[in-house]
Design an enzyme around this catalytic site. Structure first.
Site, short mmCIF file in Angstrom:
data_model
loop_
_atom_site.label_atom_id
_atom_site.label_comp_id
_atom_site.label_asym_id
_atom_site.label_seq_id
_atom_site.Cartn_x
_atom_site.Cartn_y
_atom_site.Cartn_z
N GLU A 134 0.92 -1.30 -0.03
CA GLU A 134 0.00 0.06 0.07
C GLU A 134 0.97 1.41 -0.01
OE1 GLU A 134 -2.96 -0.11 -0.48
OE2 GLU A 134 -3.88 -1.93 0.25
N ARG A 181 0.78 3.77 -3.21
CA ARG A 181 -0.06 5.03 -3.09
C ARG A 181 0.97 6.21 -2.77
NH1 ARG A 181 -5.64 3.78 -0.18
NH2 ARG A 181 -5.55 1.58 -0.36
N ASP A 204 -5.24 -9.85 -8.39
CA ASP A 204 -5.48 -8.67 -9.39
C ASP A 204 -4.26 -8.10 -10.16
OD1 ASP A 204 -5.08 -7.36 -7.12
OD2 ASP A 204 -6.97 -6.12 -7.22
N GLU A 216 -11.87 0.87 -10.44
CA GLU A 216 -11.46 -0.11 -11.76
C GLU A 216 -12.21 -0.05 -12.95
OE1 GLU A 216 -11.74 -0.88 -8.41
OE2 GLU A 216 -9.68 -1.24 -8.04
C1 DMJ Z 1 -6.06 0.50 -5.40
O1 DMJ Z 1 -5.54 0.75 -4.21
C2 DMJ Z 1 -5.44 -0.08 -6.15
O2 DMJ Z 1 -5.97 -0.23 -7.49
C3 DMJ Z 1 -5.05 -1.71 -6.00
O3 DMJ Z 1 -4.44 -2.53 -6.92
C4 DMJ Z 1 -6.50 -2.46 -5.64
N1 DMJ Z 1 -7.41 -1.55 -5.43
C5 DMJ Z 1 -7.50 -0.39 -4.90
C6 DMJ Z 1 -8.67 0.48 -5.35
O4 DMJ Z 1 -9.88 -0.20 -5.42
#
Ligand code: DMJ
Length: 630
Positions: free
Chosen positions: A218, A222, A362, A529
């Site tokens: 995270e 971010r 994902d 998304e």
């Molecule tokens: C985000 O923090 C990033 O896109 C991450 O890969 C998974 N999804 C959240 C937002 O939904």
């Protein structure tokens, strides 16, 4: 719309002042002759006339020799092949006039040239103006989100907009500020850029030095990603804007290095190539998450950020550590390219058999493609594209099904591995996939250009078709509910699987019987998304329906998630009207959702997809060799 020219001043769409309207060069000259004070003082003497004429020709010469394309965003520089930014109220360009005059929106050349000839041209003109206005609505929403955060939560990770306070859910590094900063730069929200920049310059390093535990993934996507993108977008060395408000770009870079040096403990503390997930920045030290496992997506979605940092800092250690993860995963056994969602940093092996492209799986697939693109498809990294292509074949073979009765294409899960039963469950998170599939097919070019250049092979065409089908399903997950917002998780009705219908649905949707939303899955976290995929698909196919879908989703966010006193809130239940607000504004609403919507409605030459890759938190990172380094 792929190469439409809009001026840097389309933010002034509501600015109806005759003096800013487009005038021909001839008109400028003649009007000046009529109105200039210089005329009154000087026309009476011949020296004055001579000087005036000299001045007019001087100005004319400058205008003719320094005309710039009025394209919005990045355009190819004429001299050295680097890319310069021109702004649409956002990113500006370094040219002869540092601060260009404010002008009203201009029409793309093809509209300008034929205006008034046919009904079609009028429609095109109206459509262009409509999207310019809609884009400004997104910018307003961003400013509203920021104003709530600033008022009640400045310095905290997230805003709780209903209770009007801040909360540190991500380790306390002011995550909303850093996540939202490059969105503000792209939108030209100068005040936000300077407020966020000032906070970063004044507070972030201290916070990093004193913070205890953060999550490696995270914090990388971010905070590190946000700093690096802000660095790139504000660097004049990269052909970027030197007039951005806020600190010098080097402040972002130095802060990013300090953070990354500490995050490296995640890699160096582990006995294998798989990093520990929790890092104590203060020490720095790292340890595995409580159950000893990492999410596969988390360990494999750090490389875009660490690679770019190596590239701009000249220190290879970030690339070396992070790329070991992907090199190691290459050697592990997979199911038709698909991988379990957990991996152990102690053994380096996958853990369990649960396969899905939603949570914890994902962005593994996303980064296989994007790291290969970031590395400019160099042969050393072909293994990543091979892994990606095999995985997408695996998705099409093992995970894609159609719902009944109306045949929505969806991606399900294999919770107990390939030999066990299929689950028709799809997280909203899976909606990143249409965008990634489309990007992988054309490598960021428009479909039309890729076809013209004979660049699409069978796999690409299959993936592009799947991308379009899945984007429709993701959109229907929104339009099937009574709020017009998607739930966190949907199930699909198939021959084998049927469970209660969808109560609280939108009665006019034809997909009411195809989509099942269980009570526990009805929340909405303002996730990006779907709009991310709509943005990529619009850029690639140029089909306006993706913009219309995005606008419908934006309107639903405005209607049900906006908090009047500032900010936006996640919701408890998208099937009940009015929905109860959860009281949390996730950082990715500013970092991703509003950014993708803004870009979707804007000019396609801003952050072009064949020059930039977006990290999984929507922070644009330049593709190596296509934009000048800092
Ligand atoms: C985000 O923090 C990033 O896109 C991450 O890969 C998974 N999804 C959240 C937002 O939904």
């Amino acid at each position: 719309m792929s190469s439409k020219s809009l001026p840097y001043s389309k933010k002034d769409v509501h600015y109806d002042n005759a003096k800013f309207r487009h005038r021909s060069f001839f008109k400028v000259i003649t009007q000046n002759l009529h109105t200039s004070n210089v005329k009154n003082h000087c026309m009476s003497c011949s020296t004055g006339k001579f000087l005036l004429l000299l001045m007019i020709f001087g100005v004319a010469y400058l205008m003719l020799t320094h005309t710039s394309p009025t394209t919005d965003g990045l355009v190819k520089g004429s001299k050295n092949g680097t890319y310069e930014h021109i702004t649409s109220g956002g990113i500006r360009f370094g040219n002869i006039f540092r601060k260009p005059p404010r002008l009203p929106p201009q029409l793309p050349p093809d509209v300008k040239g034929s205006r008034g000839n046919t009904g079609l041209d009028h429609r095109k003109l109206n459509s262009d103006l409509k999207w310019i206005a809609r884009q400004q609505n997104v910018k307003k929403a961003f400013i509203h989100a920021w104003s709530g955060y600033k008022k009640y939560a400045m310095g905290y990770d997230e805003l709780m907009p209903v209770s009007k306070r801040g909360v540190d859910g991500l380790g306390g590094l002011g995550a909303t500020i850093v996540d939202g900063l490059d969105t503000a730069m792209i939108m030209g929200a100068d005040k936000v850029v300077s407020e966020a920049g000032l906070w970063i310059e004044t507070h972030l390093s201290n916070k990093i030095n004193q913070t205890s535990q953060v999550n490696l993934f995270e914090t990388t996507i971010r905070v590190l990603g946000g700093l690096l993108s802000a660095y790139h977008l504000s660097s004049v060395e990269n052909g970027m804007d030197s007039t951005h408000k806020g600190p010098k770009p080097v402040v972002y870079l130095e802060t990013a290095k300090n953070l990354a040096d500490r995050l490296l403990a995640g890699f160096t503390s582990s006995p294998t190539a798989i990093p520990f997930g929790d890092v104590v920045l203060r020490d720095p030290s790292a340890h595995p998450a409580p159950d000893g496992r990492c999410s596969t997506s988390e360990v494999s979605s750090l490389q875009l950020e660490f690679n770019y940092l190596s590239s701009v800092s000249g220190d290879p250690k970030y690339t070396v550590q992070s790329m070991r993860v992907l090199e190691h995963i290459k050697t592990l056994p997979k199911v038709e390219g698909l991988v379990p969602i957990f991996i152990s940093p102690r053994t380096g092996e996958f853990s369990g058999e649960n396969i899905r492209l939603g949570s914890r799986g994902d962005s593994y697939y996303e980064y296989l493609l994007k790291v290969w693109l970031q590395k400019n498809r160099e042969s050393n990294f072909t293994y990543l594209h091979d892994m990606y292509e095999e995985a997408m074949k695996g998705v099409r073979h093992l995970l894609v099904r159609k719902s009944i009765p109306n045949g929505l294409v969806f991606v399900g899960e294999l919770p107990f591995g390939a030999d066990s039963s299929f689950s028709p469950k799809m997280d909203h998170l899976v909606c990143f996939l249409p965008g990634t599939l489309a990007l992988g097919a054309t490598k960021g070019l428009t479909k039309e250009k890729a076809m013209r250049n004979n660049m699409l092979n069978f796999e690409d065409l299959e993936n592009l078709k799947l991308a379009e089908d899945l984007a429709k399903t993701c959109f229907e997950m929104y339009s099937v509910t009574s709020t017009g917002l998607a739930p966190e998780i949907a199930y699909f009705h198939t021959e084998e699987f049927s469970e209660g219908g969808l109560d609280g649905g939108n009665k006019s949707s034809q997909y009411m019987n195809d989509i099942i939303i269980k009570p526990a899955d009805r929340h909405n976290l303002l996730r990006p998304e779907t709009v991310e995929s709509l943005f990529v698909l619009y850029r690639i196919t140029e089909d306006p329906k993706y913009r219309e879908w995005g606008w419908q989703i934006f309107e639903a966010f405005e209607k049900y998630t906006r908090v009047d006193t500032g900010g936006y809130s996640s919701l408890d239940d998208v099937t009940s009207v009015p929905p109860h607000k959860r009281d949390k504004m996730e950082t990715f609403f500013l970092g991703e959702t509003l950014k993708y919507l803004y870009l979707l409605f804007g000019d396609s030459s801003v952050i072009p997809l064949d020059k930039f890759v977006f990290n999984t938190e929507a922070h644009p990172i330049p593709i190596e060799g296509t934009a000048k380094r800092g």
